[in-house]
Design an enzyme around this catalytic site. Structure first.
Site, PDB file in Angstrom:
ATOM      1  CB  CYS A 102      70.885  23.893 -20.444  1.00 33.81           C
ATOM      2  SG  CYS A 102      69.838  22.728 -19.546  1.00 33.81           S
TER       3      CYS A 102
ATOM      4  CG  HIS B 131      71.587  22.012 -25.286  1.00 33.91           C
ATOM      5  ND1 HIS B 131      71.067  22.794 -26.290  1.00 33.91           N
ATOM      6  CD2 HIS B 131      71.347  22.685 -24.132  1.00 33.91           C
ATOM      7  CE1 HIS B 131      70.535  23.887 -25.767  1.00 33.91           C
ATOM      8  NE2 HIS B 131      70.706  23.850 -24.457  1.00 33.91           N
TER       9      HIS B 131
END
Length: 299
Positions: free
Chosen positions: A217, A198
């Site tokens: 992440c 992201h």
């Protein structure tokens, strides 16, 4: 000229330091600070051990990875889009910190979310959000995070006992916007670990030597370039349209016409085509070459 010791930090020494820093993933400034000295003083036996263990890892990845794929090398905190055997784009990343490591992944990118909601993972609720709410009761409101019970009913923060684990029973969603922890883009792929790549509004970490700050992440610098490459064969998603959707804040999903393989790998030593050997810190302690490998970068 012969090679020997010198007391003069001239342009030749500076060039050598810069070359060494580049090979070790350090800030390339030609100044021999603590991190550079730490890496310089690693015994050759440690480096040979790293080369041996990574040779095994690279052989295990043998075979065709695909004509178009994305690979993230976790110790290097680097993401590459590869097409036809050449790197189409390269991106600095921020990956999982040692106590919340990014996992090895072999999957396929299927979707890109624009201006996404962020659902706070239970691990972050427990480790970060509960302590934060104890210290700052207005934290959720200030960060546009809303609470929902299992039936989808919205709750007020005062309805939860923040001095217990009660909060892990609820769902926390952060609204889209500049403040969102995912930034404007999330790249999705199936994974048992529930991780993804992201954007991020916190871009300060990209310039640091030590890019191990996430909760598993991977945050990507200049993510729009990677997304444009991923959506190149998906009708209706030109770079202009990508920029427009992000600019307007519109909540949209783009499903890739052809999913793109994605690999998260753990490689701490490798050689490039020009014969230059690169090393990175064994940040998760997986090389098995003993305690002689201090981390050259700091939390």
């Amino acid at each position: 000229a012969g090679v020997g010791a010198t007391d003069v930090y001239d342009s030749y020494v500076e060039a050598a330091v810069r070359h060494f820093q580049a090979r070790n993933g350090l800030l390339v400034d030609g100044v021999a600070r603590e991190q550079t000295f730490t890496a310089l003083n690693l015994p050759v036996e440690v480096r040979l051990g790293q080369l041996n263990i990574n040779l095994v890892r690279l052989r295990a990845m043998g075979g065709s990875l695909g004509n178009r794929f994305v690979v993230c090398n976790i110790p290097a905190a680097q993401v590459e889009a590869v097409q036809g055997g050449a790197v189409a784009s390269r991106h600095v990343g921020v990956v999982g910190k040692p106590d919340r490591p990014s996992p090895d992944i072999q999957s396929r990118v299927v979707e890109v979310n624009f201006n996404p909601y962020w659902t706070v993972p239970v691990s972050i609720v427990r480790k970060d959000l509960i302590p934060r709410m104890q210290a700052q009761p207005d934290y959720l409101a200030a960060n546009h995070i809303r609470i929902f019970d299992p039936r989808g009913n919205e709750l007020h923060p005062q309805q939860i006992n923040w001095y217990s684990n009660d909060a892990v029973n609820y769902r926390f969603k952060q609204d889209p916007g500049d403040f969102n922890s995912l930034g404007s883009i999330r790249i999705n792929f199936p994974s048992a670990h529930g991780v993804y790549m992201h954007d991020t509004p916190s871009r300060g970490a990209f310039g640091e030597d030590f890019r191990f700050h996430s909760s598993g992440c991977i945050r990507i610098q200049n993510i729009r370039e990677l997304v444009a490459w991923l959506l190149d064969a998906t009708p209706g998603w030109s770079r202009a349209e990508i920029d427009r959707v992000i600019r307007t804040g519109e909540r949209r999903d783009a499903r890739l016409t052809t999913p793109v393989p994605v690999y998260w790998v753990y490689v701490t030593a490798w050689a490039t085509q020009d014969g230059i050997v690169h090393f990175r810190d064994d940040i998760y302690g997986r090389d098995g070459v003993g305690s002689m490998v201090p981390t050259t970068a700091k939390l």
